[in-house]
Structures are given as structure tokens and as C-alpha cells.
Scaffold this active site. Structure first.
Site, PDB file in Angstrom:
ATOM      1  N   ARG A  50      11.739  66.120   6.941  1.00  0.00           N
ATOM      2  CA  ARG A  50      12.444  66.016   5.662  1.00  0.00           C
ATOM      3  C   ARG A  50      12.120  64.660   5.040  1.00  0.00           C
ATOM      4  O   ARG A  50      11.506  63.815   5.675  1.00  0.00           O
ATOM      5  CB  ARG A  50      13.950  66.170   5.867  1.00  0.00           C
ATOM      6  CG  ARG A  50      14.440  65.342   7.060  1.00  0.00           C
ATOM      7  CD  ARG A  50      15.802  64.829   6.929  1.00  0.00           C
ATOM      8  NE  ARG A  50      15.938  63.943   5.806  1.00  0.00           N
ATOM      9  CZ  ARG A  50      15.572  62.655   5.811  1.00  0.00           C
ATOM     10  NH1 ARG A  50      15.022  62.105   6.886  1.00  0.00           N
ATOM     11  NH2 ARG A  50      15.735  61.907   4.738  1.00  0.00           N
ATOM     12  N   GLY A  51      12.589  64.465   3.813  1.00  0.00           N
ATOM     13  CA  GLY A  51      12.280  63.224   3.106  1.00  0.00           C
ATOM     14  C   GLY A  51      10.990  63.433   2.327  1.00  0.00           C
ATOM     15  O   GLY A  51      10.022  63.994   2.846  1.00  0.00           O
ATOM     16  N   ALA A  52      10.992  62.983   1.066  1.00  0.00           N
ATOM     17  CA  ALA A  52       9.896  63.344   0.166  1.00  0.00           C
ATOM     18  C   ALA A  52       8.493  62.987   0.692  1.00  0.00           C
ATOM     19  O   ALA A  52       7.614  63.859   0.741  1.00  0.00           O
ATOM     20  CB  ALA A  52      10.160  62.732  -1.206  1.00  0.00           C
ATOM     21  N   ARG A  93      10.857  74.107  -0.339  1.00  0.00           N
ATOM     22  CA  ARG A  93      11.842  73.174  -0.906  1.00  0.00           C
ATOM     23  C   ARG A  93      11.371  72.791  -2.312  1.00  0.00           C
ATOM     24  O   ARG A  93      10.380  72.069  -2.457  1.00  0.00           O
ATOM     25  CB  ARG A  93      12.001  71.934  -0.012  1.00  0.00           C
ATOM     26  CG  ARG A  93      12.543  72.272   1.375  1.00  0.00           C
ATOM     27  CD  ARG A  93      13.101  71.052   2.069  1.00  0.00           C
ATOM     28  NE  ARG A  93      14.363  70.634   1.489  1.00  0.00           N
ATOM     29  CZ  ARG A  93      14.964  69.473   1.780  1.00  0.00           C
ATOM     30  NH1 ARG A  93      14.413  68.636   2.628  1.00  0.00           N
ATOM     31  NH2 ARG A  93      16.122  69.151   1.226  1.00  0.00           N
ATOM     32  N   GLN A 198      22.300  62.741   6.937  1.00  0.00           N
ATOM     33  CA  GLN A 198      21.049  62.011   7.203  1.00  0.00           C
ATOM     34  C   GLN A 198      21.295  60.507   7.311  1.00  0.00           C
ATOM     35  O   GLN A 198      20.584  59.808   8.041  1.00  0.00           O
ATOM     36  CB  GLN A 198      20.019  62.278   6.091  1.00  0.00           C
ATOM     37  CG  GLN A 198      19.485  63.696   6.040  1.00  0.00           C
ATOM     38  CD  GLN A 198      20.293  64.584   5.108  1.00  0.00           C
ATOM     39  OE1 GLN A 198      21.506  64.421   4.971  1.00  0.00           O
ATOM     40  NE2 GLN A 198      19.642  65.541   4.483  1.00  0.00           N
ATOM     41  N   ASP A 239      13.347  61.859  -4.646  1.00  0.00           N
ATOM     42  CA  ASP A 239      12.616  63.109  -4.381  1.00  0.00           C
ATOM     43  C   ASP A 239      11.757  63.515  -5.566  1.00  0.00           C
ATOM     44  O   ASP A 239      10.816  64.287  -5.422  1.00  0.00           O
ATOM     45  CB  ASP A 239      13.586  64.225  -4.027  1.00  0.00           C
ATOM     46  CG  ASP A 239      14.211  63.953  -2.675  1.00  0.00           C
ATOM     47  OD1 ASP A 239      15.239  63.258  -2.637  1.00  0.00           O
ATOM     48  OD2 ASP A 239      13.621  64.378  -1.673  1.00  0.00           O
ATOM     49  N   ASN A 248      17.582  62.442  -6.337  1.00  0.00           N
ATOM     50  CA  ASN A 248      17.663  62.024  -4.934  1.00  0.00           C
ATOM     51  C   ASN A 248      18.840  62.770  -4.306  1.00  0.00           C
ATOM     52  O   ASN A 248      19.538  63.537  -4.986  1.00  0.00           O
ATOM     53  CB  ASN A 248      17.843  60.499  -4.837  1.00  0.00           C
ATOM     54  CG  ASN A 248      17.659  59.984  -3.415  1.00  0.00           C
ATOM     55  OD1 ASN A 248      16.676  60.335  -2.748  1.00  0.00           O
ATOM     56  ND2 ASN A 248      18.569  59.176  -2.933  1.00  0.00           N
ATOM     57  N   LYS A 249      19.034  62.537  -3.025  1.00  0.00           N
ATOM     58  CA  LYS A 249      20.092  63.249  -2.294  1.00  0.00           C
ATOM     59  C   LYS A 249      21.416  63.217  -3.061  1.00  0.00           C
ATOM     60  O   LYS A 249      21.805  62.176  -3.593  1.00  0.00           O
ATOM     61  CB  LYS A 249      20.244  62.599  -0.910  1.00  0.00           C
ATOM     62  CG  LYS A 249      21.324  63.167  -0.021  1.00  0.00           C
ATOM     63  CD  LYS A 249      21.197  64.647   0.226  1.00  0.00           C
ATOM     64  CE  LYS A 249      19.860  65.032   0.806  1.00  0.00           C
ATOM     65  NZ  LYS A 249      19.585  66.487   0.755  1.00  0.00           N
TER      66      LYS A 249
HETATM   67  O1  MRU Z   1      17.183  66.761   2.006  1.00  0.00           O
HETATM   68  P1  MRU Z   1      16.395  65.589   2.479  1.00  0.00           P
HETATM   69  O2  MRU Z   1      16.918  64.980   3.728  1.00  0.00           O
HETATM   70  O3  MRU Z   1      14.913  65.893   2.546  1.00  0.00           O
HETATM   71  O4  MRU Z   1      16.586  64.507   1.319  1.00  0.00           O
HETATM   72  C1  MRU Z   1      15.917  63.281   1.424  1.00  0.00           C
HETATM   73  C2  MRU Z   1      16.275  62.339   0.361  1.00  0.00           C
HETATM   74  O5  MRU Z   1      17.009  62.638  -0.559  1.00  0.00           O
HETATM   75  C3  MRU Z   1      15.598  61.007   0.396  1.00  0.00           C
HETATM   76  O6  MRU Z   1      16.418  60.017  -0.132  1.00  0.00           O
HETATM   77  C4  MRU Z   1      14.308  61.071  -0.434  1.00  0.00           C
HETATM   78  O7  MRU Z   1      13.492  62.126   0.010  1.00  0.00           O
HETATM   79  C5  MRU Z   1      13.537  59.824  -0.394  1.00  0.00           C
HETATM   80  S1  MRU Z   1      12.809  59.568   1.185  1.00  0.00           S
HETATM   81  C6  MRU Z   1      11.788  58.255   1.149  1.00  0.00           C
END
Ligand code: MRU
Length: 343
Positions: A50-52, A93, A198, A239, A248-249
Site C-alpha cells: 500500500r502507499g502510493a 485501487r 496505518q 495519493d 490523501n488518506k
Molecule cells: O490506503 P493506503 O494505506 O494505501 O493510503 C496511503 C496513504 O494515504 C499515504 O499517505 C499516501 O499513499 C502517501 S505514501 C508516500
């Protein structure tokens, strides 16, 4: 504990995608291998990876995996198989633009191949290059961003934008790591990031590995800690960044508003691959997640089973609340001219 590998890698021996299963952290550190596309897509959907920026690598490795597994013996058939894989990967996603970017980057590279073997070689090597570059980009971004932090600062962050959200190092946490490397003392306040935690599970774990002081709070405490003067800066990852908003989240928007109210700078750290130069906020699909993420914590039921749930994975923070965007090309301040970011 020493983290022995990057968040996600190509495993040449087993010709599979190897990753740290993030759903198990912090209780268990387990490395899993996805040796087919269905397994990789499941890992993306369920946030094992996970994470962009990590999703960009997953997308790139997904095309390499599809190229390995396809039995096509002509270029035309193989490219058709890869296109199907690309569409499948991108649909897992929808909000994190980096996933599609990683897929397209490897698809673009294989279009220059001369034969079937060339497609397979290029897919793997391009995906590995993308992953290597992600580490360098995060280091660069971290160096730039460190200049925004002062010795003794306490930084509030949301979700996990650390090495687990990237191939290594991190974006928001990369900035903090770089500042610490420069000799600054930085304290972190990590918001737990309901519903999948997270922040509580991964950000705290990561920072504790590096002996960077971190305090965990629930998401609803961010206003309180800002009001109490406990926060000097807010740094989050992203993201997707459109001309008018940062995705973002979910919860990020709330912290941004609170930071504005308390005159605390709100910074975003993200690689250029997170910028979406084609879309505006209103055109972006926000991923909706399973209702049970809110009805349960693990196996424990915490809400009526049949309660109606709204569970968007991300929110959009309008640009007016963003004081700077930190990228590998430098630090950008309002008005954000996205064309300048690219150069
Ligand atoms: O749903 P996730 O855990 O993939 O969400 C991740 C986030 O929102 C992060 O803040 C974002 O991807 C930036 S990661 C460098």
C-alpha cells in the site's frame, strides 16, 4: 529488528513479486511472494502492499509478472495479454495515481521491444529501474524537505508515508529521516488513521526501528494537540495531486483545516509521479472500501452488523490549505503551477 528487504521487490529466482505483508504489522513481520496476477491484485486490494509510491512499483512488477506468465508466442498476443493485465491492475485501487503511472511506464517501455523475449526482459528491467529510482527520488525529496524542519520540531503526520508506503525511505517520513540524518532532533506525532490504522500500526513501528521519537494519538486528538501547542508542522504524503487539491488518506483534510486555524504550516511530500496534470478534484474517483472495516476491528465486532456505513479511503484537501509541496524537483509554494513541478 533489522528490515532485511525493501517494501516490494522482484524476486528473480522465483520470478515473483516479493513484499512485506503490511496487514500483519506490527505483530508479525512476514515476507510473501505473489507468483500470479490474481495474488498480486489481492495483495494490492487488501493493502498487503500500500502507499502510493509502493503501488507504482507493484503496478510495474505486475506487468513484469504478467509477461513472465503469459504463454503467448507472438508479440501481438503478448502485448494483448499485458494490456489485459494493465487494466486489471489499474482497477484494483482507483485513487492512487501512481499505480496506473507504474503500469503505464512499464507498458510504454515494452512497446519498444523487437521480439517476445525482449518484451519479457524489458518489462522486468524497467520495473526494477522504477523501483530503484523510487528510492533515489525519496532521498532527494527528503533532502529538500529537511530544510523546512528546525531542530526540536514536533511534526504531526497522518497514515503512513514512510518506507512501507514506498520502495524505501519514505516521503513524509523520508523528510523526517533526512532531517534526523542532518543532526536535527525531530519528534513525531502519529495519528492512528482509522479504520485500518496505518499510522498506529506502521508509522509508529517504522519510526521506532529508527529510534525517532514518536507519540501515537487517535485521529480525533489532532485538534487538541495543536491547540495545546504541541505541533510545529504537519507533513503528509499524497495519493494524487490535481491542480486544485491533494488527495490523501481520509482525515488529512481535517488536519489541514486544524493546522490552518492554529497557524501551523501544512506540508505535502510527494514524488512528481503523484501529480495528475489532467484532472481536477471533481473528476477523481475516491476509492470506497468495505463496510466491515468500520464494523470490525480485526475479528471483534464494534458496530451493529447491519449498520449503514460510509467508508471512503481518501479525502481531498483544497490547495489553499497547503503551504508547500515537497518533491524531488524542489519545494513548491503557492500558487502551485503544476507545469513548473514537472521540470
Ligand atoms: O490506503 P493506503 O494505506 O494505501 O493510503 C496511503 C496513504 O494515504 C499515504 O499517505 C499516501 O499513499 C502517501 S505514501 C508516500
Amino acid at each position: 529488528m533489522v528490515i532485511a528487504m525493501r517494501t516490494i521487490e522482484w524476486d528473480q529466482d522465483s520470478r515473483s513479486v516479493k513484499m512485506i505483508d503490511q496487514t500483519l504489522l506490527p505483530q508479525e513481520y512476514r515476507v510473501i511472494k505473489c507468483n500470479n496476477l490474481a495474488l498480486l491484485c489481492e495483495a494490492i486490494r487488501s493493502l498487503r502492499v500500500r502507499g502510493a509510491p509502493a503501488l507504482a512499483a507493484a503496478g510495474g512488477f505486475g506487468i513484469a509478472l504478467a509477461a513472465e506468465l503469459s504463454s503467448a508466442n507472438t508479440m501481438e498476443k503478448l502485448l494483448k495479454d499485458l494490456q489485459i493485465a494493465a487494466n486489471t491492475l489499474k482497477a484494483t485501487r482507483p485513487t492512487a495515481v501512481n499505480l496506473g503511472w507504474g503500469v503505464e511506464r512499464v507498458m510504454g517501455a515494452v512497446s519498444h521491444a523487437y521480439d517476445v523475449a525482449g518484451i519479457r526482459d524489458i518489462a522486468t528491467s524497467e520495473a526494477m529501474r522504477l523501483a530503484d529510482e523510487d528510492v533515489l527520488i525519496n532521498k532527494k525529496l527528503g533532502e529538500y524537505g529537511a530544510s523546512l524542519l528546525d531542530d526540536g520540531d514536533t511534526v504531526l503526520t497522518h497514515c503512513n508515508a514512510g518506507r512501507m508506503a514506498c520502495v524505501d525511505w519514505g516521503t513524509a517520513l523520508g523528510v523526517i529521516r533526512s532531517a534526523v540524518e542532518d543532526g536535527k532532533e525531530i519528534n513525531v506525532i502519529a495519528c492512528e488513521t482509522r479504520p485500518l490504522n496505518q499510522g498506529g500500526r506502521i508509522t509508529t513501528w517504522e519510526l521506532m526501528q529508527d529510534n525517532i521519537p514518536v507519540k501515537l494519538i487517535s485521529d480525533s486528538m489532532s485538534g487538541h494537540v495543536m491547540y495545546k501547542g504541541m505541533v510545529d508542522k504537519v507533513i503528509v504524503g499524497a495519493d494524487r495531486i490535481t491542480e486544485d487539491a491533494v488527495f490523501n488518506k481520509v482525515g488529512t483534510y481535517t488536519h489541514a483545516i486544524l493546522a490552518e486555524e492554529h497557524k501551523i504550516p501544512f506540508y505535502v511530500a510527494a514524488p512528481v509521479s503523484t501529480f495528475d496534470f489532467k484532472n481536477w478534484e471533481e473528476n477523481v474517483e475516491i476509492e470506497q472500501r468495505d463496510a466491515d472495516e468500520l464494523r470490525f476491528v480485526g475479528d471483534v465486532q464494534i458496530a451493529p452488523l447491519d449498520v449503514e456505513v460510509y467508508n471512503p479511503a481518501f479525502d481531498a484537501t483544497p490547495m489553499e490549505f497547503v503551504k508547500a509541496i515537497i518533491t524531488e524537483n524542489g519545494i513548491f509554494r503557492p500558487p502551485f503551477l503544476l507545469d513548473e513541478v514537472r521540470t
